[in-house]
Design an enzyme around this catalytic site. Structure first.
Site, PDB file in Angstrom:
ATOM      1  N   ASP B 167      47.306   5.754 106.030  1.00 12.65           N
ATOM      2  CA  ASP B 167      45.905   5.399 106.235  1.00 12.65           C
ATOM      3  C   ASP B 167      45.349   4.731 104.979  1.00 12.65           C
ATOM      4  O   ASP B 167      46.056   4.644 103.955  1.00 12.65           O
ATOM      5  CB  ASP B 167      45.114   6.669 106.576  1.00 12.65           C
ATOM      6  N   ASP B 228      39.220   3.042 115.047  1.00 12.59           N
ATOM      7  CA  ASP B 228      39.765   4.201 115.758  1.00 12.59           C
ATOM      8  C   ASP B 228      39.301   4.256 117.213  1.00 12.59           C
ATOM      9  O   ASP B 228      38.133   4.000 117.518  1.00 12.59           O
ATOM     10  CB  ASP B 228      39.281   5.499 115.101  1.00 12.59           C
TER      11      ASP B 228
END
Lengths: 439, 439
Positions: B167, B228
């Site tokens: 990430d 997301d």
């Protein structure tokens, strides 16, 4: 009572004068819909599909309404209260008959509307029809201008119709202010009990001062306050939001015989998840909303059916006090709490989540939700789980994203109904029982 | 090959120089993910729930991953290709160990990550883990700064982990440009095949010139291009829209070993209807997207399971050519058509409806969809219905609101694959086969 007979040549100013003069004195007293009406309405699911050649099972035709009546009658819906089978737009011929009367499209309704009404009545069901205060219906079919109100009301009565949805396309505010009360009067004058659904407020923004809810309660059994529902969660949520944001105006308007109508249930269609379906059913029950399904009862899934046929939620929706519930809490977490007072010292609670991540564990107590000191029996209406909770007991409800937990809360023993709604523990939101003017 | 060893005191400018110098020469060649990866990923459904005291079944702990592994192994998922069990954020201790290595939270992962990896391997499954290029993970756990890349890569390899999602919270563009290639190199240098998922492009807007897809294909097996996913149809639709609006940039970047990742499947959660679930599965298959479910396999409904376990859609997703499909038509009616070329002279078609009213009867023909002259066998992947259609045959597909009809189209007889995608009947949308650079 005054009796109006209008011809198309009559001067408009006269009509307005006569209407305004009688409006406040006139009160709807047809005895209908003491609890919110329940049934099926064609629009959201079947729209203006008139292509019976290529789409015979879904086009607006007598076969469609017969199919739905058969399902209501045979699949357990009727016993639960779903008795209205309601036609919406696009049922009529493009032309009135030689006597100026509306007539059904002869190809799609070869037996005519009266035959359909009798089909319903033979099965203990009711038939609703659709008209439009204006020059045309929204779909472009013949409308009911002021001069046609009497004849159309009489036509519907002659056909033994049980309900009229009166839309408002192709008319202005002045014509609507005239026409909606006149249709109420005209329906009453036929002598046949015909429930009356007014789209009027939806065309005037749904709020005072443009909308007079006292008057609506006197002339209509239900009314559409807001835009049409669509088959999407976004649509359901925006409608629920509007009604609860304006609950201080809207809730007092509702009561036996007169209901706010947030529009059809889209449960069983294509756009809602199971959790979202449970949410629509729960919030519509809290709102004391009419329960008109618009779906295909021939192919509905067992999941959707079990939500729509949930007896405890239906009994909450149909509570004889007819008090429209309210949102009592909006938490920063996205949890909202709704509450509706019910007969027999009971109430309904809905915990709703606006979140789109995962189930949220919401911790609260009944006393935080304005319940007074005591013990309560709570029944989860979707799981049938029963608990007994003290007002002070901290509990956790796990609320799914875009889902609800709904409770029927009954107060056993010595608790009185007025103690619940007038308790001195009202904290975050003051509930003014007087706003529901039949308390 | 150059070999870097970084200490935390090393000067930043040196790192940047070294990285830029080697970037273009370095190519990912770990042999992994020749078809889009399939499995399960914790994030969307279980987030950063670390409350194992009150929520033991759902908290991020070894039990959760063991539960999901058991379901993948016992409920038919593994045989279909769903083999990755992937940990996301919030798995680690808040502190590195005395040697500077990441360590799992000792209470929630008492057996450590290696034990979990062995649990997966014993069952033919694979374990994925999560790290973050930056000072902290998005959830505030220890991140992997540049000086920690080597040690963290080695730690993951020591634990026998099979995949890393890396990430990008708490780092800037310069650090990312340095760190993402270095981690690729460091993983390769461990000698253990570890698939590498890069969130890098999502942090840089997902588009050139900020994002270099040629480079990404050389250093990562898959990459998150965009925000997301959430458990809502709005989220699924906005993601699909972004990927198809940018298909001319994105599709050529994909191929065996290197995949655009529109994020997890939320089928089986709370926010999608059955039609919307079928749509996500269909569009993700067209996109050659990784199929990481994020749901609760212990309680998933049979409806959601049958969509996720649809063999024909999985085989389309997993087609060995690995060509990412495209939107080829956007109709005013709200119907959109998607197309993906497949091996064995076949292709996939998806008819999708953005409407929210009722099923739409879309009339077209294969020649209108750029297919060349001939006969085709079409199989509806959700109903298994088979038809043979000539290119010129006008047909009607009824597409549900927010739903799809998906076809596997095979070209029997003398039709050649290149004829289909290079046919001279390309009308409304020119498909440039050269953009898929492995053709």
């Amino acid at each position: 009572r005054l009796f109006f007979f209008f011809t198309s040549g009559m001067h408009f100013a006269v009509l307005i004068f006569a209407s305004v003069a009688t409006m406040t004195a006139f009160a709807l007293d047809n005895g209908l819909m003491r609890t919110p009406p329940m049934g099926w309405l064609a629009w959201e699911r079947f729209r203006c599909d008139i292509d019976c050649t290529n789409d015979p099972k879904n086009c607006i035709s007598e076969n469609l309404f017969i199919d739905m009546a058969d399902r209501l009658y045979e699949d357990g819906w009727k016993e639960l209260g779903y008795v209205y089978v309601n036609i919406d737009d696009c049922w009529s011929s493009m032309d009135r008959d030689k006597d100026g009367r509306l007539q059904a499209d002869p190809k799609r309704f070869p037996g005519g509307i009266n035959k359909l009404a009798r089909y319903m009545h033979d099965r203990g069901l009711k038939l609703g029809i659709y008209g439009d205060m204006g020059t045309h219906t929204c779909g472009g079919y013949p409308g009911t201008t002021v001069d046609k109100i009497e004849i159309d009301a009489q036509t519907f009565a002659d056909w033994e119709v049980d309900m009229l949805k009166f839309d408002g396309c192709y008319s202005n505010a002045v014509e609507q202010e005239l026409g909606y009360p006149l249709m109420s009067k005209a329906l009453n004058a036929t002598g046949r009990p015909i429930a009356y659904s007014c789209s009027w407020p939806a065309y005037q923004g749904g709020l005072p001062p443009k909308v007079n809810y006292t008057q609506l309660g006197q002339i209509c059994n239900l009314w559409r306050n807001y835009g049409d529902i669509q088959d999407s969660w976004g649509s359901v949520l925006s409608i629920a939001d509007w009604f609860f944001e304006n609950q201080d105006v809207l809730a007092p308007a509702a009561g036996p015989g007169r209901w706010n109508d947030p529009d059809m249930l889209v449960i069983g269609d294509f756009g809602l998840s199971m959790d979202q379906s449970r949410s629509q059913m729960a919030l519509w029950a809290i709102m004391a909303a009419p329960l008109f399904m618009s779906n295909d009862l021939r192919t509905i899934s067992s999941g959707a059916r079990s939500i729509l046929q949930n007896k405890m939620i239906i009994s909450i929706n149909q509570d004889p006090l007819g008090i429209q519930g309210r949102r009592i809490l909006k938490e920063k977490s996205g949890i909202e709490v709704f509450w509706r007072p019910l007969s027999n010292n009971a109430s309904a609670l809905v915990f709703f989540s606006r979140r789109t991540d995962m189930p949220y564990r919401y911790e609260t107590s009944l006393s935080k939700l304005n319940y007074t000191t005591g013990s309560y029996k709570v029944t989860d209406v979707y799981t049938d789980q029963i608990d007994v909770l003290k007002d002070s007991t901290e509990f956790v409800v796990s609320v799914n994203p875009t889902g609800v937990v709904m409770w029927y809360v009954s107060a056993p023993g010595k608790l009185q109904y007025h103690q619940i709604i007038r308790g001195d523990k009202l904290r975050r939101h003051k509930y003014d029982a007087k706003q529901n003017n039949f308390l």
